[in-house]
Design an enzyme around this catalytic site. Structure first.
Site, PDB file in Angstrom:
ATOM      1  N   HIS A   1      -4.539  -2.225   9.718  1.00  0.00           N
ATOM      2  CA  HIS A   1      -4.778  -3.260  10.727  1.00  0.00           C
ATOM      3  C   HIS A   1      -3.626  -3.284  11.720  1.00  0.00           C
ATOM      4  O   HIS A   1      -2.479  -3.013  11.362  1.00  0.00           O
ATOM      5  CB  HIS A   1      -5.018  -4.638  10.101  1.00  0.00           C
TER       6      HIS A   1
ATOM      7  N   ASP B   1      -3.212  -5.977  14.028  1.00  0.00           N
ATOM      8  CA  ASP B   1      -2.779  -7.331  14.404  1.00  0.00           C
ATOM      9  C   ASP B   1      -1.579  -7.696  13.535  1.00  0.00           C
ATOM     10  O   ASP B   1      -1.349  -7.100  12.479  1.00  0.00           O
ATOM     11  CB  ASP B   1      -3.912  -8.341  14.210  1.00  0.00           C
TER      12      ASP B   1
ATOM     13  N   ASP C   1       3.947  -4.183   8.428  1.00  0.00           N
ATOM     14  CA  ASP C   1       2.614  -4.719   8.132  1.00  0.00           C
ATOM     15  C   ASP C   1       1.847  -4.871   9.430  1.00  0.00           C
ATOM     16  O   ASP C   1       1.976  -5.873  10.087  1.00  0.00           O
ATOM     17  CB  ASP C   1       2.767  -6.041   7.397  1.00  0.00           C
TER      18      ASP C   1
ATOM     19  N   GLU D   1      -6.841  -9.000  10.748  1.00  0.00           N
ATOM     20  CA  GLU D   1      -6.694  -8.971   9.289  1.00  0.00           C
ATOM     21  C   GLU D   1      -5.914 -10.175   8.788  1.00  0.00           C
ATOM     22  O   GLU D   1      -6.192 -10.712   7.735  1.00  0.00           O
ATOM     23  CB  GLU D   1      -5.974  -7.688   8.866  1.00  0.00           C
ATOM     24  N   GLU D   2      -4.939 -10.594   9.569  1.00  0.00           N
ATOM     25  CA  GLU D   2      -4.021 -11.629   9.083  1.00  0.00           C
ATOM     26  C   GLU D   2      -4.656 -13.013   9.022  1.00  0.00           C
ATOM     27  O   GLU D   2      -4.123 -13.908   8.379  1.00  0.00           O
ATOM     28  CB  GLU D   2      -2.753 -11.673   9.957  1.00  0.00           C
TER      29      GLU D   2
ATOM     30  N   GLU E   1      -3.730  -0.761   3.000  1.00  0.00           N
ATOM     31  CA  GLU E   1      -2.351  -1.110   2.687  1.00  0.00           C
ATOM     32  C   GLU E   1      -2.260  -1.742   1.300  1.00  0.00           C
ATOM     33  O   GLU E   1      -3.257  -2.147   0.735  1.00  0.00           O
ATOM     34  CB  GLU E   1      -1.832  -2.105   3.720  1.00  0.00           C
TER      35      GLU E   1
HETATM   36 ZN   LIG Z   1      -1.196  -6.327   6.218  1.00  0.00          ZN
END
Ligand SMILES: [Zn+2]
Length: 263
Positions: A15, A17, A47, A81-82, A108
């Site tokens: 991802h 974002d 991340d 995703e977050e 991840e």
């Molecule tokens: Zn992540």
């Protein structure tokens, strides 16, 4: 990337974002991707943009080396995703039919651990993550003007409730695969803690070990990451949250915790 179609596709998923930033808390501009003293500074460097870059490199290498593939390789760098994935993976699964065809996806969630000389000592896979758990707290009591606070003011009740939530310790459930993982890395641990790795369930019974788990990076790998109720402002992934091997199954049903009197 096209393969022969002999096997179902594999999906390389990441991802792009990121969680919000508070610029004042950063040494560098979080969106400039500055390299300083050998470190890359930038929100999302860990991340999860780095994973997207790795996935892209995989495609480039396969192409350059003219590797013949038995399966298609799908590359997906998703958004949102977050904050739950509604506008990201959820939307994509509904609207991009080829994603459903993937036999499996690499996402991840773990690391390649290297020794001091940079040689990988193990490749970690994580088979699950903590789940998101958001609480809605409601308090009832006597309202009134702040100049004449009432002892049963709902704000006070709410603060007490929140305090109870912060004190709550998730129970640990060591899954068989996690147990095996610790046993297998035990021989590489310093002698004084080796026995705790050999049988991590017994090890965790010791307060000292549980404490140590908060600082020992490889002990955290099965518990860190996405289990925070929310990403607080300024929260940095390098500040690992406490060690949780597997979330409490009761959390699968959050409504049981909601609108219930505080202890
Ligand atoms: Zn992540």
């Amino acid at each position: 990337m096209k393969g022969s179609g002999e096997k179902r596709p594999i999906l390389l998923l990441s991802h792009i974002d990121v969680v919000p930033v508070e610029k004042s808390q950063w040494e560098m501009d979080p969106f400039e991707a500055v390299i300083k003293d050998g470190y890359l500074y930038g929100r999302g460097a860990l991340d999860d943009k780095s994973m997207g870059i790795v996935a892209m490199m995989v495609l480039l290498i396969l192409k350059r080396e003219k590797v013949s593939l038995k399966r298609d390789i799908l590359f997906l760098a998703a958004a949102d995703e977050e904050t739950g994935g509604k506008c990201g993976i959820e939307w994509l699964l509904k609207n991009v039919p080829s994603l459903e065809k993937a036999e499996y996806a690499l996402n991840e969630g773990s690391y390649v651990i290297c020794d001091d000389t940079g040689v990988p000592t193990r490749y970690e896979l994580s088979n699950g993550q903590k789940v998101l758990f958001q609480l809605k707290l409601k308090a009832r009591g006597t309202s009134g003007h702040a100049s004449m606070p009432t002892p049963d003011n709902p704000n006070v009740t709410l603060v007490r409730g929140l305090e109870a939530v912060t004190r709550w310790e998730t129970r640990l459930h060591v899954l068989p695969m996690v147990k095996e993982y610790f046993a297998k890395i035990a021989p590489k641990q310093p002698p004084e803690i080796r026995q705790y790795f050999e049988d991590v369930e017994k090890g965790l019974a010791h307060q000292a070990v549980r404490k140590r788990a908060d600082i020992e990076p490889h002990l955290q790998c099965h518990g860190q990451g996405h289990g925070l109720p929310d990403h607080p402002p300024g929260w940095n992934k390098s500040e690992r949250d406490p060690f949780r091997i597997h979330s409490d199954p009761r959390l699968q049903n959050p409504s049981r915790y909601v609108e219930r009197p505080f202890p």
